[in-house]
Motif scaffolding. Structure first.
Motif, short mmCIF file in Angstrom:
data_model
loop_
_atom_site.label_atom_id
_atom_site.label_comp_id
_atom_site.label_asym_id
_atom_site.label_seq_id
_atom_site.Cartn_x
_atom_site.Cartn_y
_atom_site.Cartn_z
N UNK A 33 -5.17 -0.01 8.99
CA UNK A 33 -4.61 -0.67 10.17
C UNK A 33 -5.13 -2.10 10.22
N UNK A 34 -4.49 -2.95 9.42
CA UNK A 34 -4.87 -4.37 9.41
C UNK A 34 -3.69 -5.20 8.95
N UNK A 35 -3.73 -6.46 9.31
CA UNK A 35 -2.68 -7.37 8.83
C UNK A 35 -2.74 -7.50 7.32
N UNK A 36 -3.93 -7.41 6.73
CA UNK A 36 -4.07 -7.52 5.28
C UNK A 36 -3.35 -6.37 4.57
N UNK A 37 -3.59 -5.17 5.05
CA UNK A 37 -2.93 -4.00 4.46
C UNK A 37 -1.41 -4.12 4.62
N UNK A 38 -0.98 -4.51 5.81
CA UNK A 38 0.45 -4.61 6.08
C UNK A 38 1.13 -5.69 5.26
N UNK A 39 0.45 -6.79 5.02
CA UNK A 39 1.05 -7.87 4.22
C UNK A 39 1.32 -7.39 2.80
N UNK A 40 0.37 -6.68 2.22
CA UNK A 40 0.57 -6.16 0.87
C UNK A 40 1.66 -5.09 0.86
N UNK A 41 1.66 -4.23 1.86
CA UNK A 41 2.69 -3.20 1.96
C UNK A 41 4.07 -3.83 2.03
N UNK A 87 2.94 7.00 13.20
CA UNK A 87 3.71 6.92 11.96
C UNK A 87 2.74 6.65 10.81
N UNK A 88 3.23 6.73 9.61
CA UNK A 88 2.41 6.45 8.45
C UNK A 88 2.08 4.97 8.34
N UNK A 89 0.98 4.68 7.67
CA UNK A 89 0.48 3.30 7.57
C UNK A 89 1.48 2.34 6.94
N UNK A 90 2.32 2.82 6.03
CA UNK A 90 3.27 1.93 5.37
C UNK A 90 4.39 1.47 6.30
N UNK A 91 4.45 1.99 7.50
CA UNK A 91 5.47 1.57 8.45
C UNK A 91 4.96 0.50 9.42
N UNK A 92 3.66 0.25 9.46
CA UNK A 92 3.09 -0.69 10.42
C UNK A 92 3.75 -2.06 10.37
N UNK A 93 3.90 -2.60 9.17
CA UNK A 93 4.44 -3.96 9.05
C UNK A 93 5.84 -4.04 9.65
N UNK A 94 6.63 -2.99 9.46
CA UNK A 94 8.01 -3.02 9.96
C UNK A 94 8.03 -2.91 11.48
N UNK A 95 7.22 -2.03 12.02
CA UNK A 95 7.14 -1.92 13.48
C UNK A 95 6.76 -3.27 14.08
N UNK A 96 5.73 -3.87 13.53
CA UNK A 96 5.28 -5.15 14.07
C UNK A 96 6.38 -6.21 13.96
N UNK A 97 6.95 -6.32 12.77
CA UNK A 97 7.99 -7.33 12.53
C UNK A 97 9.19 -7.11 13.45
N UNK A 98 9.57 -5.86 13.68
CA UNK A 98 10.76 -5.54 14.45
C UNK A 98 10.56 -5.55 15.95
N UNK A 99 9.32 -5.33 16.40
CA UNK A 99 9.10 -5.16 17.84
C UNK A 99 8.30 -6.28 18.49
N UNK A 100 7.68 -7.16 17.70
CA UNK A 100 6.78 -8.15 18.27
C UNK A 100 7.46 -9.12 19.23
N UNK A 101 8.74 -9.38 19.04
CA UNK A 101 9.44 -10.33 19.89
C UNK A 101 10.31 -9.67 20.97
#
Length: 112
Positions: A33-41, A87-101
């Motif tokens: 659960x980090x921006x670093x992990x999500x960026x690579x994912x 959800x699984x860790x590989x979905x974090x980046x998408x949730x953030x990207x899709x919901x942050x705004x």
């Protein structure tokens, strides 16, 4: 679809990507659960999209659109409630990207 040599090359590249992702698994207070992990994912799935866009569009992107639509619908249905999305860790980046705004959705991300 792929000859044995290309299949081997792609599998090795995917292993390198996953090794890179797993090298940062503990960057945040909560594992995976980090921006670093999500960026690579995110980079991994961008690369996979170049390998086979049809598969990625169907099994990954469509799934993500459904998942985030469900969150948006729940937020509209229960506007004054907190919603926990598991959800699984590989979905974090998408949730953030899709919901942050989203106007009426406040993300607590990443958990640190």
């Amino acid at each position: 679809m792929y000859d044995a040599e290309l299949k081997n090359q792609l599998e090795n590249e995917l292993k390198r990507w996953n090794d890179k992702k797993l090298s940062v698994w503990n960057e945040g207070n909560i594992p995976f659960n980090s921006f670093e992990y999500d960026a690579i994912t995110n980079e991994i799935y961008d690369w996979l999209h170049t390998v086979n866009p049809n598969v990625q569009n169907v099994i990954w992107d469509a799934r993500h659109y459904i998942m985030t639509a469900r969150v948006k619908n729940a937020a509209k249905k229960y506007p004054d409630k907190r919603i926990l999305c598991i959800h699984g860790a590989d979905h974090n980046y998408w949730y953030y990207k899709s919901l942050k705004d989203e106007r009426d959705i406040e993300l607590v991300y990443p958990l640190r």
